[in-house]
Write a protein that holds these residues in place. Structure first.
Motif, mmCIF file in Angstrom:
data_model
loop_
_atom_site.group_PDB
_atom_site.id
_atom_site.type_symbol
_atom_site.label_atom_id
_atom_site.label_comp_id
_atom_site.label_asym_id
_atom_site.label_seq_id
_atom_site.Cartn_x
_atom_site.Cartn_y
_atom_site.Cartn_z
ATOM 1 N N ALA A 189 0.832 -1.203 0.000
ATOM 2 C CA ALA A 189 0.000 0.000 0.000
ATOM 3 C C ALA A 189 0.871 1.260 0.000
ATOM 4 C CB ALA A 189 -0.926 -0.005 1.219
ATOM 5 N N MET A 190 1.948 1.259 0.787
ATOM 6 C CA MET A 190 2.839 2.420 0.827
ATOM 7 C C MET A 190 3.570 2.607 -0.498
ATOM 8 S SD MET A 190 2.622 4.256 3.508
ATOM 9 C CE MET A 190 4.115 5.233 3.304
ATOM 10 N N LEU A 191 3.873 1.509 -1.187
ATOM 11 C CA LEU A 191 4.504 1.618 -2.505
ATOM 12 C C LEU A 191 3.594 2.363 -3.470
ATOM 13 C CD1 LEU A 191 6.902 0.781 -4.345
ATOM 14 C CD2 LEU A 191 5.598 -1.282 -4.898
ATOM 15 N N PHE A 192 2.300 2.045 -3.435
ATOM 16 C CA PHE A 192 1.360 2.718 -4.331
ATOM 17 C C PHE A 192 1.061 4.134 -3.842
ATOM 18 C CE2 PHE A 192 1.003 -1.333 -6.182
ATOM 19 C CZ PHE A 192 0.433 -1.153 -7.434
ATOM 20 N N ALA B 159 5.298 -0.779 -13.480
ATOM 21 C CA ALA B 159 5.713 -0.623 -12.079
ATOM 22 C C ALA B 159 6.269 0.776 -11.850
ATOM 23 C CB ALA B 159 6.737 -1.684 -11.714
ATOM 24 N N LEU B 160 5.368 1.753 -11.747
ATOM 25 C CA LEU B 160 5.803 3.144 -11.569
ATOM 26 C C LEU B 160 6.623 3.310 -10.303
ATOM 27 C CD1 LEU B 160 5.673 6.093 -12.515
ATOM 28 C CD2 LEU B 160 3.585 6.351 -11.168
ATOM 29 N N GLY B 161 6.198 2.653 -9.216
ATOM 30 C CA GLY B 161 6.933 2.774 -7.962
ATOM 31 C C GLY B 161 8.342 2.221 -8.054
ATOM 32 N N THR B 162 8.586 1.345 -9.023
ATOM 33 C CA THR B 162 9.917 0.784 -9.216
ATOM 34 C C THR B 162 10.768 1.656 -10.125
ATOM 35 O OG1 THR B 162 9.075 -1.475 -8.918
ATOM 36 C CG2 THR B 162 11.204 -1.243 -10.016
ATOM 37 N N ILE B 163 10.162 2.211 -11.172
ATOM 38 C CA ILE B 163 10.962 2.965 -12.147
ATOM 39 C C ILE B 163 11.151 4.429 -11.771
ATOM 40 C CG2 ILE B 163 10.316 1.424 -14.021
ATOM 41 C CD1 ILE B 163 8.347 3.451 -15.013
ATOM 42 N N ALA C 173 -4.854 3.345 -1.825
ATOM 43 C CA ALA C 173 -3.499 3.790 -1.506
ATOM 44 C C ALA C 173 -2.976 4.765 -2.557
ATOM 45 C CB ALA C 173 -2.572 2.578 -1.395
ATOM 46 N N PHE C 174 -3.246 4.475 -3.820
ATOM 47 C CA PHE C 174 -2.807 5.361 -4.903
ATOM 48 C C PHE C 174 -3.496 6.718 -4.790
ATOM 49 C CE2 PHE C 174 -2.834 7.004 -9.237
ATOM 50 C CZ PHE C 174 -1.533 6.768 -9.656
ATOM 51 N N ALA C 175 -4.813 6.695 -4.549
ATOM 52 C CA ALA C 175 -5.562 7.945 -4.401
ATOM 53 C C ALA C 175 -5.068 8.737 -3.195
ATOM 54 C CB ALA C 175 -7.055 7.654 -4.264
ATOM 55 N N ALA C 176 -4.677 8.040 -2.128
ATOM 56 C CA ALA C 176 -4.162 8.714 -0.940
ATOM 57 C C ALA C 176 -2.885 9.484 -1.251
ATOM 58 C CB ALA C 176 -3.897 7.700 0.171
ATOM 59 N N GLY C 177 -2.032 8.912 -2.103
ATOM 60 C CA GLY C 177 -0.813 9.603 -2.490
ATOM 61 C C GLY C 177 -1.096 10.887 -3.239
ATOM 62 N N GLU D 147 9.940 8.811 2.593
ATOM 63 C CA GLU D 147 10.776 7.822 1.917
ATOM 64 C C GLU D 147 11.418 6.884 2.925
ATOM 65 O OE1 GLU D 147 13.480 10.137 -0.360
ATOM 66 O OE2 GLU D 147 12.068 10.474 -2.021
ATOM 67 N N GLY D 148 11.779 7.430 4.104
ATOM 68 C CA GLY D 148 12.357 6.587 5.141
ATOM 69 C C GLY D 148 11.376 5.539 5.642
ATOM 70 N N VAL D 149 10.123 5.948 5.897
ATOM 71 C CA VAL D 149 9.102 5.004 6.358
ATOM 72 C C VAL D 149 8.790 3.981 5.274
ATOM 73 C CG1 VAL D 149 6.699 4.770 7.068
ATOM 74 C CG2 VAL D 149 8.082 6.638 7.985
ATOM 75 N N ALA D 150 8.626 4.460 4.030
ATOM 76 C CA ALA D 150 8.226 3.570 2.947
ATOM 77 C C ALA D 150 9.379 2.663 2.510
ATOM 78 C CB ALA D 150 7.702 4.382 1.760
#
Length: 407
Positions: free
Chosen positions: A68-71, A127-131, A243-247, A270-273
């Motif tokens: 969820a945090m990744l998204f 994978a947006l969170g990866t790239i 999760a995505f909408a929350a971001g 970024e530290g938490v995620a």
């Protein structure tokens, strides 16, 4: 506590420390995304090989929150103003083509319509969170090339989540669509209200607790994620949509704050995620990866290789449509490779398919394996193509604050 395995917790925590060390050593030879090492180390210590870590209810819960945090971070990274217009239109067109081609391919290789839809949706993800970290480290976030990749990634994250909610929710598609519209209206209203800021008192509270035990900004993030995730789950939608909408909501909410404060908040998030929750998700993905089913079935190995090719054809080729005007062949190839990089949604979609009994474990393992290979190979190849397109030049890493501020 049920599902609490102290040894597994200790091993997973140790692997989270080991992975960046290994990545740093290998990085002297080749820049391999960190998530690859996290997944591989998870496989090594999991039931398929050493058996040091087994499936655990406690770690599984942390893994879900990590996903969820990744998204959330993916939604928080996207500057929709920067990618609006042509990049977003072309990326959306490309994803619709990917969806049609993916479902068609899924129906050809699957024994049932339901399985074909699962496979088809898995093939449409990016994978947006990866790239995004790869783009940031390469200094590409603010370039036309980077904005095109971001647009493709944003649609490649959001589109499959919508498709999951409509076709894999267990409801009739029309009912699922109505529920989805209801969620979009609620989330859209919250984002609209947040965009009417700035909110000086909120920013003042964030600033006042940045160096105290209050940490209001971080707590607000956790609340926003929990609220929209719970809302999506109550409505029977995939939690990743919330999760995505929350971001997106959090990014808009903090607009107008002090630049230095926002940079510090971003560092804390970024530290938490990426320092805690996201590594657990990728390591646990490796732990739960069914390597035995994959290796015991020659047809699954063939399907894994075929799925890598399908990712390039189904997702990569349409994704290249978002290339900026005047882009050369190498840039288009690079955008296509980034577009075809997918893993988190593949894990989520195949997990739903297996849980619903419409997808075999070996098929799911083949698709996840293809996603792993895409994360391992495609960003490296894409960066190589981009570097050649730039004539061998490299750009300095992006250092800008990723939460927009008003000038």
């Amino acid at each position: 506590m049920d599902g609490l395995d102290p040894i597994s917790i200790g091993v997973v925590a140790g692997l989270a420390v080991l992975a960046p060390l290994v990545a740093s050593l290998i990085g002297r030879v080749a820049k391999v995304p960190l998530v690859v090492f996290e997944i591989v180390l998870g496989i090594v210590v999991g039931p398929s090989l050493l058996g040091w870590v087994n499936e655990s209810g406690f770690i599984d819960g942390l893994s879900e929150f990590g996903l969820a945090m990744l998204f959330f971070m993916a939604g928080n990274e996207i500057d929709f103003k920067a990618i609006s217009g042509r990049p977003l239109r072309r990326a959306s067109l490309g994803w619709l083509i990917s969806l049609a081609a993916g479902v068609a391919a899924g129906l050809l290789v699957s024994p049932s319509i339901e399985a074909g839809i699962v496979v088809g949706i898995a093939l449409t993800s990016t994978a947006l969170g990866t790239i995004m970290p790869v783009l940031r480290d390469a200094g590409e976030l603010s370039t036309p090339f980077g904005r095109a990749v971001t647009a493709v990634g944003a649609v490649g994250e959001f589109g499959p989540l919508v498709a999951i909610s409509v076709f894999l929710s267990g409801r009739a598609p029309l009912t699922a669509a109505v529920v989805l519209i209801g969620f979009v209206l609620v989330a859209g209203l919250a984002i609209f209200l947040a965009s009417r800021g700035p909110y000086p008192r909120l920013h003042a509270l964030v600033a006042a607790t940045l160096h105290t035990s209050g940490q209001f900004a971080v707590r607000l993030v956790l609340f926003v994620v929990a609220a929209l995730v719970v809302l999506s789950m109550v409505l029977g939608l995939d939690m990743l949509l919330g999760a995505f909408a929350a971001g997106v909501l959090y990014r808009v909410l903090l607009k107008g704050g002090d630049r230095a404060d926002l940079k510090l908040v971003e560092s804390k998030l970024e530290g938490v995620a990426f320092g805690f929750l996201v590594p657990i998700f990728f390591i646990y993905t490796g732990v739960t990866f069914d390597l035995t089913s994959l290796l015991s079935s020659p047809s699954s190995l063939v399907l894994m290789v075929a799925s890598v090719v399908l990712l390039l054809l189904v997702r990569g080729l349409p994704g290249a449509l978002a290339a900026p005007p005047g882009s050369g062949r190498r840039d288009r190839v690079a955008i296509g490779l980034f577009s075809a990089t997918g893993l988190p949604i593949i894990v989520a979609v195949t997990g739903i398919g297996v849980a619903e009994g419409v997808l075999q474990a070996s098929t799911a393992a083949a698709l996840v394996g293809a996603g792993m290979l895409s994360v391992l190979l495609f960003p490296l190849l894409a960066l190589g193509q981009r570097k050649r397109a730039l004539g061998g030049r490299t750009l300095p890493p992006d250092t800008e604050v990723h939460v927009p501020v008003e000038g």
